[in-house]
Scaffold this motif. Structure first.
Motif, PDB file in Angstrom:
ATOM      1  N   LYS A  29     -22.627 -22.647  14.798  1.00 17.37           N
ATOM      2  CA  LYS A  29     -21.896 -22.221  15.731  1.00 17.37           C
ATOM      3  C   LYS A  29     -22.506 -22.766  17.004  1.00 17.37           C
ATOM      4  O   LYS A  29     -23.860 -22.762  17.090  1.00 17.37           O
ATOM      5  CB  LYS A  29     -21.518 -20.800  15.834  1.00 17.37           C
ATOM      6  CG  LYS A  29     -22.688 -19.738  15.762  1.00 17.37           C
ATOM      7  CD  LYS A  29     -22.418 -18.236  15.502  1.00 17.37           C
ATOM      8  CE  LYS A  29     -23.717 -17.481  15.458  1.00 17.37           C
ATOM      9  NZ  LYS A  29     -23.396 -15.982  15.087  1.00 17.37           N
ATOM     10  N   GLN A  51     -22.661 -25.630   8.425  1.00 20.23           N
ATOM     11  CA  GLN A  51     -21.581 -25.217   9.196  1.00 20.23           C
ATOM     12  C   GLN A  51     -22.549 -24.064  10.310  1.00 20.23           C
ATOM     13  O   GLN A  51     -23.200 -23.426   9.563  1.00 20.23           O
ATOM     14  CB  GLN A  51     -20.380 -24.552   8.839  1.00 20.23           C
ATOM     15  CG  GLN A  51     -19.414 -24.102   9.626  1.00 20.23           C
ATOM     16  CD  GLN A  51     -18.249 -23.915   9.256  1.00 20.23           C
ATOM     17  OE1 GLN A  51     -17.721 -24.330   8.306  1.00 20.23           O
ATOM     18  NE2 GLN A  51     -17.584 -22.655   9.914  1.00 20.23           N
ATOM     19  N   HIS A  57     -27.381 -23.463  20.117  1.00 22.55           N
ATOM     20  CA  HIS A  57     -26.768 -23.955  18.657  1.00 22.55           C
ATOM     21  C   HIS A  57     -27.366 -23.097  17.656  1.00 22.55           C
ATOM     22  O   HIS A  57     -28.446 -22.913  17.561  1.00 22.55           O
ATOM     23  CB  HIS A  57     -27.368 -25.310  18.505  1.00 22.55           C
ATOM     24  CG  HIS A  57     -26.703 -26.542  19.201  1.00 22.55           C
ATOM     25  ND1 HIS A  57     -25.544 -27.060  19.342  1.00 22.55           N
ATOM     26  CD2 HIS A  57     -26.842 -26.677  20.807  1.00 22.55           C
ATOM     27  CE1 HIS A  57     -25.308 -27.808  20.488  1.00 22.55           C
ATOM     28  NE2 HIS A  57     -26.257 -27.286  21.210  1.00 22.55           N
ATOM     29  N   ILE A  62     -22.533 -21.561  21.185  1.00 24.94           N
ATOM     30  CA  ILE A  62     -22.259 -20.607  22.162  1.00 24.94           C
ATOM     31  C   ILE A  62     -22.547 -21.248  23.674  1.00 24.94           C
ATOM     32  O   ILE A  62     -23.672 -21.542  23.881  1.00 24.94           O
ATOM     33  CB  ILE A  62     -23.159 -19.314  21.920  1.00 24.94           C
ATOM     34  CG1 ILE A  62     -22.793 -18.721  20.491  1.00 24.94           C
ATOM     35  CG2 ILE A  62     -22.810 -18.243  22.941  1.00 24.94           C
ATOM     36  CD1 ILE A  62     -23.882 -17.583  19.940  1.00 24.94           C
TER      37      ILE A  62
END
Length: 79
Positions: A40, A38, A6, A42
């Motif tokens: 991402k 915001q 994260h 993975i």
């Protein structure tokens, strides 16, 4: 073994994408959203079978490529 990373902007860094999402949510009638950050996620499939070795390898991946550690923080989960 699976690893999930994260990645988020550090709190001190402005998040223009998060602000755009917050504004759009308000325009769509979703009230009460005070802030949006915001990031991402993975997901990695690893051949490694030792959890600590996998965590160390993924941490190195984050520090070298997956996260910009100057402006982003990351959290590694290994399962």
């Amino acid at each position: 073994m699976k690893a999930t990373v994260h990645v988020m902007l550090k709190q001190a860094v402005l998040d223009p994408q998060g602000e755009a999402v917050k504004t759009a949510l308000g325009a769509l009638g979703f009230e009460g959203v005070e802030a949006v950050r915001q990031g991402k996620v993975i997901e990695l499939d690893l051949a490694e079978t030792d959890a600590e070795a996998a965590r160390a390898a993924v941490t190195a991946m984050c520090e070298k490529l997956l996260a910009n550690t100057v402006i982003e923080s990351f959290r590694v989960e290994v399962a």
